[in-house]
Scaffold this motif. Structure first.
Motif, short mmCIF file in Angstrom:
data_model
loop_
_atom_site.label_atom_id
_atom_site.label_comp_id
_atom_site.label_asym_id
_atom_site.label_seq_id
_atom_site.Cartn_x
_atom_site.Cartn_y
_atom_site.Cartn_z
N PRO A 1 2.12 5.59 6.77
CA PRO A 1 3.29 5.08 6.05
C PRO A 1 4.15 6.19 5.43
N ALA B 1 -4.49 2.10 5.39
CA ALA B 1 -3.24 2.48 6.06
C ALA B 1 -3.16 3.99 6.26
N PRO C 1 -0.31 -2.70 7.82
CA PRO C 1 0.56 -1.64 8.33
C PRO C 1 1.65 -2.12 9.29
N GLN C 2 1.48 -3.29 9.87
CA GLN C 2 2.51 -3.80 10.78
C GLN C 2 3.82 -4.10 10.07
N VAL D 1 5.27 -1.97 8.08
CA VAL D 1 5.99 -0.70 7.93
C VAL D 1 6.94 -0.60 9.12
N LEU E 1 0.94 -1.82 1.60
CA LEU E 1 0.62 -1.14 2.84
C LEU E 1 -0.71 -1.60 3.44
N SER F 1 7.42 -0.67 3.23
CA SER F 1 6.82 -1.94 3.62
C SER F 1 7.92 -2.99 3.56
#
Length: 192
Positions: A177, A173, A137-138, A140, A134, A122
């Motif tokens: 990830p 998430a 999620p954007q 990651v 997380l 992250s």
């Protein structure tokens, strides 16, 4: 004076040198200059009586969070780690690509504690106790993670991803990830 410091009468425990015995240790210029059964106290500017105590090389703590004021788990490295004998520590993902340079500048580069780290997949790292790293999620980002690792290979030793069902990490998430962390670690040639 021949030595800056002599530690006398302690039990030295140093597996690397296969020593586990009562000995004296002398330091000069910040380095170990002698380990002997007995070193005359008058040879040292300062003498510490360590009778009944263990004397060992600096310890390594393999899981800390040392980004105080930013990471919700962050502690001050020198007063916390050094005072307990940990001269080298591994920060376990307090920072990601967006927060690492501040961590380097304001913690790693100014601490007497030797600090290595795993870079969180992250890009935010661990900045909120209420919102897991997380949960969004954007953030990651494999490319930015790898780029940051390449710039700081001297202290970044791997990639961190935290997946804990039902915890603050961000259950929605899912597993992506983990796959992105594996991708970043493989691209950098480092462990996850």
């Amino acid at each position: 004076m021949k030595y800056d410091l002599i530690i006398r009468g302690g039990t030295i425990v140093d597996p690397a040198q296969e020593i586990h015995a009562r000995k004296d240790v002398a330091f000069a210029g910040g380095l170990v200059a002698a380990i002997e059964d007995s070193i005359a106290p008058e040879a040292g500017r300062e003498v510490v009586d360590a009778a009944g105590r263990l004397v060992c090389p600096g310890l390594v703590d393999l899981h800390v969070h040392v980004f105080p004021g930013v990471s919700h788990y962050g502690i001050d490295p020198d007063p916390t780690c050094l005072s307990r004998g940990a001269t080298t520590v591994m920060d376990f993902g307090s920072t990601g690509a967006d927060t690492f340079e501040g961590f380097r500048r304001f913690v790693i580069d100014v601490s007497d504690t030797r600090i290595f780290t795993l870079l969180n997949i992250s890009s935010l790292g661990m900045i909120s106790q209420d919102v897991g790293e997380l949960a969004l999620p954007q953030f990651v980002d494999v490319d930015r993670t790898v780029a940051m690792i390449e710039q700081h290979r001297d202290v970044i030793l791997g990639v961190k991803v935290r997946l804990t069902k039902g915890a603050i990490v961000g259950e929605r998430a899912g597993m992506p990830p983990l796959h992105r962390a594996r991708e970043a670690a493989d691209a950098a040639g480092l462990p996850i």
